[in-house]
Design an enzyme around this catalytic site. Structure first.
Site, mmCIF file in Angstrom:
data_model
loop_
_atom_site.group_PDB
_atom_site.id
_atom_site.type_symbol
_atom_site.label_atom_id
_atom_site.label_comp_id
_atom_site.label_asym_id
_atom_site.label_seq_id
_atom_site.Cartn_x
_atom_site.Cartn_y
_atom_site.Cartn_z
ATOM 1 N N ALA A 274 12.715 44.672 20.174
ATOM 2 C CA ALA A 274 11.319 44.406 20.539
ATOM 3 C C ALA A 274 10.605 43.511 19.532
ATOM 4 O O ALA A 274 10.831 43.600 18.326
ATOM 5 C CB ALA A 274 10.565 45.727 20.676
ATOM 6 N N TRP B 236 5.215 -9.775 -4.725
ATOM 7 C CA TRP B 236 3.757 -9.771 -4.806
ATOM 8 C C TRP B 236 3.292 -8.328 -4.929
ATOM 9 O O TRP B 236 4.042 -7.399 -4.653
ATOM 10 C CB TRP B 236 3.129 -10.438 -3.571
ATOM 11 C CG TRP B 236 3.436 -9.687 -2.306
ATOM 12 C CD1 TRP B 236 4.534 -9.816 -1.518
ATOM 13 C CD2 TRP B 236 2.633 -8.651 -1.719
ATOM 14 N NE1 TRP B 236 4.501 -8.921 -0.475
ATOM 15 C CE2 TRP B 236 3.328 -8.203 -0.565
ATOM 16 C CE3 TRP B 236 1.405 -8.064 -2.049
ATOM 17 C CZ2 TRP B 236 2.830 -7.203 0.254
ATOM 18 C CZ3 TRP B 236 0.905 -7.069 -1.229
ATOM 19 C CH2 TRP B 236 1.622 -6.642 -0.087
ATOM 20 N N GLU C 252 0.820 -1.212 0.000
ATOM 21 C CA GLU C 252 0.000 0.000 0.000
ATOM 22 C C GLU C 252 0.860 1.271 0.000
ATOM 23 O O GLU C 252 0.520 2.261 -0.645
ATOM 24 C CB GLU C 252 -0.933 -0.002 1.217
ATOM 25 C CG GLU C 252 -1.985 -1.109 1.191
ATOM 26 C CD GLU C 252 -2.894 -1.019 -0.027
ATOM 27 O OE1 GLU C 252 -3.107 0.100 -0.544
ATOM 28 O OE2 GLU C 252 -3.387 -2.075 -0.469
ATOM 29 N N ILE D 88 7.310 58.243 11.847
ATOM 30 C CA ILE D 88 7.663 58.458 13.251
ATOM 31 C C ILE D 88 9.161 58.222 13.406
ATOM 32 O O ILE D 88 9.624 57.079 13.467
ATOM 33 C CB ILE D 88 6.849 57.548 14.193
ATOM 34 C CG1 ILE D 88 5.350 57.844 14.039
ATOM 35 C CG2 ILE D 88 7.277 57.754 15.649
ATOM 36 C CD1 ILE D 88 4.453 57.012 14.926
ATOM 37 N N GLY E 189 12.181 50.340 9.255
ATOM 38 C CA GLY E 189 11.721 49.772 10.513
ATOM 39 C C GLY E 189 10.679 50.666 11.155
ATOM 40 O O GLY E 189 10.724 51.891 11.035
ATOM 41 N N ASP F 78 16.894 49.710 5.448
ATOM 42 C CA ASP F 78 17.859 50.190 6.433
ATOM 43 C C ASP F 78 18.180 49.118 7.466
ATOM 44 O O ASP F 78 17.714 47.986 7.385
ATOM 45 C CB ASP F 78 17.369 51.491 7.098
ATOM 46 C CG ASP F 78 16.052 51.317 7.840
ATOM 47 O OD1 ASP F 78 15.818 50.219 8.388
ATOM 48 O OD2 ASP F 78 15.266 52.281 7.888
ATOM 49 N N LYS G 299 21.605 52.804 8.590
ATOM 50 C CA LYS G 299 22.265 53.783 9.446
ATOM 51 C C LYS G 299 22.383 53.202 10.845
ATOM 52 O O LYS G 299 21.422 52.681 11.388
ATOM 53 C CB LYS G 299 21.464 55.084 9.500
ATOM 54 C CG LYS G 299 21.364 55.765 8.145
ATOM 55 C CD LYS G 299 20.596 57.046 8.249
ATOM 56 C CE LYS G 299 20.535 57.751 6.898
ATOM 57 N NZ LYS G 299 19.834 59.031 6.977
#
Length: 462
Positions: free
Chosen positions: A413, A44, A22, A307, A302, A249, A271
């Site tokens: 983080a 067989w 099988e 921001i 990132g 970066d 940087k």
């Protein structure tokens, strides 16, 4: 990558399967989906293999294995319950440079059969290298459920128009843009609905347009988030996989870069503290120049590009040069670091406001509005502040915050490398030194830090 995934042309491939139980039958049935010639050798045969032999789909020799069975074979599957025979066949095949797979015995396999999602001519093959078969089945079930069966029709449709499109557009880039628009638009929808005649007419109409591509590219300013690839937005991922060029970066992880379109050009402009690899004005000009040459350019940053990411400066240059652009927000480092450190940035009992500030040290000083930052019931987050930590602590105490004010530093983080050091303004410098905290690190100041011990869910303190 121990096993290199390849797709083999089976038109003139001669395969040998030793065994006819099988397990062997499942391999034979899989091979029958290809154009390979299949020979089975076994004393067989189970009903399935015998039926396939009777139908002329495979050649069956009902006898024991002989070394001459390897003659003119390029691929061998071994599925017997005789462990010594399996070992012998492995060594004999390997000595003749014939690829061999001993089923369910990874050390004796020169290749392994992947888990397959079949939408011919589209084939998806996956492997865990034999170490996580249950996980592999789970992933295959997920793919089977989300990839429509009729995707095969799109493959056939694309094959039909492949040469026509190639003749219509004289560059690889223009052809790729054309196909991306087709597969992401109404033509593909008509194919998936089975309306082939309408789809073909729409395709002809698009091919007849004077010029599909204007020759002018576009810049996508994409926030890559705080580090964990799972925190990318769907739109960010989609644009990353469309890019011709990716300008990235230092804060973009290797894992996130792996999600970029494989053949996209990657340009590093990273940087680090005290080392600016490429000046910002040169980066601004580079983005514009690449787009004006007709490229789709992803500027991968990132966190969030608006921001402390200098995204505003970059798109000012794009506006001046008349370059189209899009901005894709990302989860900013403050949000990611606070969430994964168990520190809510606002809390009705601790902080009614939150302030983001740069802690970047210049000429051994940080020019900020310190009276505004040293407010009670406020959370202050400093980006790029590790080197300036002594100045930050000194200035906050000098402008009214008690030296017992809670403070935490979060390194890397949201990743497996995350470290968190918590203390107060008086002792945090010593704790950071002892923990060996390195950039990138974020500073969180305020009584909300005291909640970390109760709310922490991701990892332990450094």
């Amino acid at each position: 990558m121990q096993y290199f995934p390849i797709f083999v042309d089976t038109k003139e491939l001669n395969c040998l399967v030793v065994g006819a139980g099988e397990v062997a039958a499942r391999k034979v049935e899989l091979l029958l989906k290809t154009s390979a010639t299949i020979t089975v050798v076994a004393p067989w045969a189970c009903d399935t293999v015998q039926r396939l032999a009777d139908e002329g789909q495979v050649t069956l020799h009902t006898r024991g294995y002989e070394s001459s069975d390897l003659t003119a074979k390029q691929l061998v599957f071994v599925a017997t319950d005789d462990s010594q025979l399996n070992i012998d066949i492995h060594h004999q095949a390997k000595a003749q440079n014939i690829l061999v797979n001993v089923v369910d015995n990874t050390p004796l396999c020169q290749f392994i059969t992947p888990s397959i999602v079949d939408r011919s001519p589209i084939i998806i093959a996956m492997s865990s290298g034999g170490v996580a078969p249950v996980l592999l089945r789970y992933l295959r079930q997920k793919l089977e459920s989300v990839i429509p069966q009729k995707v095969s029709l799109l493959g056939q449709f694309s094959e039909k128009f492949r040469e026509t499109v190639k003749a219509r557009f004289n560059s690889v880039t223009k052809r790729r843009y054309f196909w991306e628009d087709i597969l992401d638009g109404d033509v593909a929808e008509q194919v998936l609905q089975g309306n082939n005649s309408k789809a073909e007419q729409m395709m002809q109409d698009k091919l007849a347009l004077d010029e599909h591509d204007s020759g002018k590219g576009e810049v996508y300013l994409v926030g890559a988030g705080p580090g964990d690839p799972d925190l990318l937005t769907f739109r960010a991922l989609r644009l990353m996989q469309k890019a011709d060029v990716v300008v990235y970066d230092r804060l973009v992880s290797k894992e996130i870069l792996e999600l970029v379109r494989r053949d996209a050009e990657k340009i590093y402009v990273g940087k680090a503290r005290s080392l600016h690899t490429v000046p910002q004005d040169e980066i601004n000009a580079l983005l514009a120049d690449l787009a004006l040459k007709g490229n789709r350019v992803v500027r991968l940053k990132g966190g969030d590009p608006f921001i402390f990411g200098r995204g505003g400066e970059e798109i000012e240059t794009l506006v001046e040069k008349g370059v189209s652009f899009q901005v894709v927000p990302g989860i900013t480092a403050a949000s990611g670091a606070a969430s994964y450190a168990g520190i809510p940035l606002t809390h009705r009992d601790h902080a009614k406001s939150v302030v983001f500030a740069t802690g970047h040290l210049r000429d051994n000083s940080i020019n900020l509005n310190w009276p505004m930052l040293a407010q009670p019931e406020q959370t202050t987050v400093f980006y790029m502040g590790l080197t300036g930590l002594p100045v930050i602590c000194e200035k906050l105490i000098q402008h009214g915050l008690p030296d017992t004010t809670e403070i935490a530093l979060v390194q890397s983080a949201t990743t497996t490398e995350q470290k968190v050091v918590a203390g107060n303004l008086a002792n945090i410098q010593q704790k950071v030194a002892e923990a060996g905290i390195k950039p990138p690190a974020l500073i969180i100041v305020g009584s909300v830090v005291s909640l970390r011990e109760k709310l922490n869910w991701f990892g332990a303190d450094a």
